[in-house]
Each structure stands twice: as C-alpha cells, then as structure tokens.
Scaffold this active site. Sequence first.
Site, PDB file in Angstrom:
ATOM      1  N   LYS A  50       1.104  -1.102   0.038  1.00 31.56           N
ATOM      2  CA  LYS A  50       0.152   0.587  -0.031  1.00 31.56           C
ATOM      3  C   LYS A  50       1.231   1.405  -0.216  1.00 31.56           C
ATOM      4  CE  LYS A  50      -4.006  -2.173   2.255  1.00 31.56           C
ATOM      5  NZ  LYS A  50      -5.069  -1.741   3.563  1.00 31.56           N
TER       6      LYS A  50
ATOM      7  N   TYR B  55     -12.743  -2.356  -4.001  1.00 36.72           N
ATOM      8  CA  TYR B  55     -12.860  -2.427  -2.487  1.00 36.72           C
ATOM      9  C   TYR B  55     -14.424  -2.450  -2.678  1.00 36.72           C
ATOM     10  CZ  TYR B  55      -9.167  -1.581   0.167  1.00 36.72           C
ATOM     11  OH  TYR B  55      -7.197  -2.234   0.360  1.00 36.72           O
TER      12      TYR B  55
ATOM     13  N   PHE C 191     -15.870   3.304   6.326  1.00 30.04           N
ATOM     14  CA  PHE C 191     -14.447   3.822   6.066  1.00 30.04           C
ATOM     15  C   PHE C 191     -14.276   3.720   4.975  1.00 30.04           C
ATOM     16  CE2 PHE C 191     -14.426  -1.178   7.908  1.00 30.04           C
ATOM     17  CZ  PHE C 191     -13.902  -0.990   6.689  1.00 30.04           C
TER      18      PHE C 191
ATOM     19  N   ARG D 210      -2.265 -14.553   4.858  1.00 29.54           N
ATOM     20  CA  ARG D 210      -3.172 -13.607   5.917  1.00 29.54           C
ATOM     21  C   ARG D 210      -2.284 -13.836   6.995  1.00 29.54           C
ATOM     22  NH1 ARG D 210      -7.424 -11.032   4.221  1.00 29.54           N
ATOM     23  NH2 ARG D 210      -8.071 -11.417   5.802  1.00 29.54           N
TER      24      ARG D 210
ATOM     25  N   THR E  63      -5.658  -7.152  10.428  1.00 26.09           N
ATOM     26  CA  THR E  63      -5.859  -6.355   9.837  1.00 26.09           C
ATOM     27  C   THR E  63      -5.476  -4.319  10.723  1.00 26.09           C
ATOM     28  OG1 THR E  63      -7.784  -6.755   8.959  1.00 26.09           O
ATOM     29  CG2 THR E  63      -7.786  -4.108   8.838  1.00 26.09           C
TER      30      THR E  63
ATOM     31  N   ARG F 203       2.427  -6.920   9.255  1.00 26.19           N
ATOM     32  CA  ARG F 203       1.909  -5.264   9.297  1.00 26.19           C
ATOM     33  C   ARG F 203       2.160  -5.317  11.378  1.00 26.19           C
ATOM     34  NH1 ARG F 203      -4.163  -7.533   7.301  1.00 26.19           N
ATOM     35  NH2 ARG F 203      -4.242  -6.399   5.470  1.00 26.19           N
TER      36      ARG F 203
ATOM     37  N   ASN G  54      -1.702  -0.469   7.110  1.00 26.83           N
ATOM     38  CA  ASN G  54      -1.311  -1.143   7.117  1.00 26.83           C
ATOM     39  C   ASN G  54      -0.665  -1.865   6.477  1.00 26.83           C
ATOM     40  OD1 ASN G  54      -3.656  -2.066   5.214  1.00 26.83           O
ATOM     41  ND2 ASN G  54      -4.541  -3.081   7.308  1.00 26.83           N
TER      42      ASN G  54
ATOM     43  N   HIS H 258      -2.189  -5.999   1.350  1.00 29.41           N
ATOM     44  CA  HIS H 258      -2.974  -6.626   1.324  1.00 29.41           C
ATOM     45  C   HIS H 258      -3.131  -7.206   0.777  1.00 29.41           C
ATOM     46  CE1 HIS H 258      -7.820  -6.954   0.031  1.00 29.41           C
ATOM     47  NE2 HIS H 258      -7.247  -7.308  -0.958  1.00 29.41           N
TER      48      HIS H 258
ATOM     49  N   GLU I 116     -10.305 -10.556  -7.619  1.00 34.68           N
ATOM     50  CA  GLU I 116      -9.022  -9.154  -7.057  1.00 34.68           C
ATOM     51  C   GLU I 116      -7.716  -9.519  -8.238  1.00 34.68           C
ATOM     52  OE1 GLU I 116      -7.351  -9.186  -3.451  1.00 34.68           O
ATOM     53  OE2 GLU I 116      -9.841  -8.457  -2.790  1.00 34.68           O
TER      54      GLU I 116
END
Length: 136
Positions: free
Chosen positions: A12, A52, A60, A88, A94, A105, A115, A118, A129
Amino acid sequence: MSNIEQTLSIIKPDAVERNLQDQIKNEFKNNGFEILKEKKIHISKEEAEKFYKVHESKPFYNDLCAYLSSGPIVVMSLQKDNAVLENRKFMGATNPKDAEEGTLRKKYGISIDKNSVHGSDSVENAKIELDFFFKD
Ligand code: CMP
C-alpha cells in the site's frame, strides 16, 4: 497433498512511500512465496472504489478508497501452497496494533488504514482481485 494457489497482494501507499517495497518483496520470497507477476501503479479513486466495492457500505469506505489512490502501490500475484491463507497469516491482523510479532503488519504497519499490505481474503476473491489487476 499440495494445494498450490495464487493470491493478490498489494503493497500500500504508506509502505511504497517509505521505500519498503523491496524489503517486503524479500519477506514474501524468504517465506516461500513466489512472485509470479508484479507492477507498480497509481490507481484513480474510481478504480479504488471498484476494487473495494465489497466495503461499500462501511463507514470507512470513502477514506479507504481515497487512501489506496493517494500514491503508488505495488500489486503482486503470489503463489504458494495454500497461498490465500498463508498470506493472511503472514500479514497479521488488519489493525497493526493487534498483529502478532513477526507479521508484516506488526513490522511495517502504522495504523488500521496505513497497514502496509492487502491480501485477498478467500480463494474466490483472490481470482476476482487478480483479474482486476492482471487481466489483459
Ligand atoms: P485491507 O485488508 O486492505 O481491506 C480493507 C481495508 O480497510 C483494511 O485493510 C484496512 O486498511 C481498512 N480499514 C479501515 N478501517 C477499518 C475497520 N474499522 N475495519 C476493517 N478495515 C478497516
């Protein structure tokens, strides 16, 4: 039995801005992920909103889309045995505050928004995705 999967990972804007992309890519490689495809891109707010869309109803959503389109990101197709779940686990919770030691993270995340990474949350979403960013 092996269960080779591919999943989408995004480095990110907060991590790219801090020039952490090579370090994070090495983290993946050192943990058995193969980077099959990657590109550095800067998406528009409209593209972020499409990406998203599952979060559309969340309070958010607007900030999230503004954030993902605020600077360059690195999108990658990662391959590994059970890649979706493994990614994950490797990313951690998260919210970096809740992430376990050793996770990406925990190491790099700044806040729940910033964070750093993704990852797709299911095999089904991984296909959607990956197509979103890598379909010709
Ligand atoms: P990500 O895995 O990219 O998926 C959606 C993102 O929304 C998530 O990481 C967070 O960065 C962001 N986000 C912001 N606020 C929240 C929240 N309250 N709960 C979950 N995700 C949030």
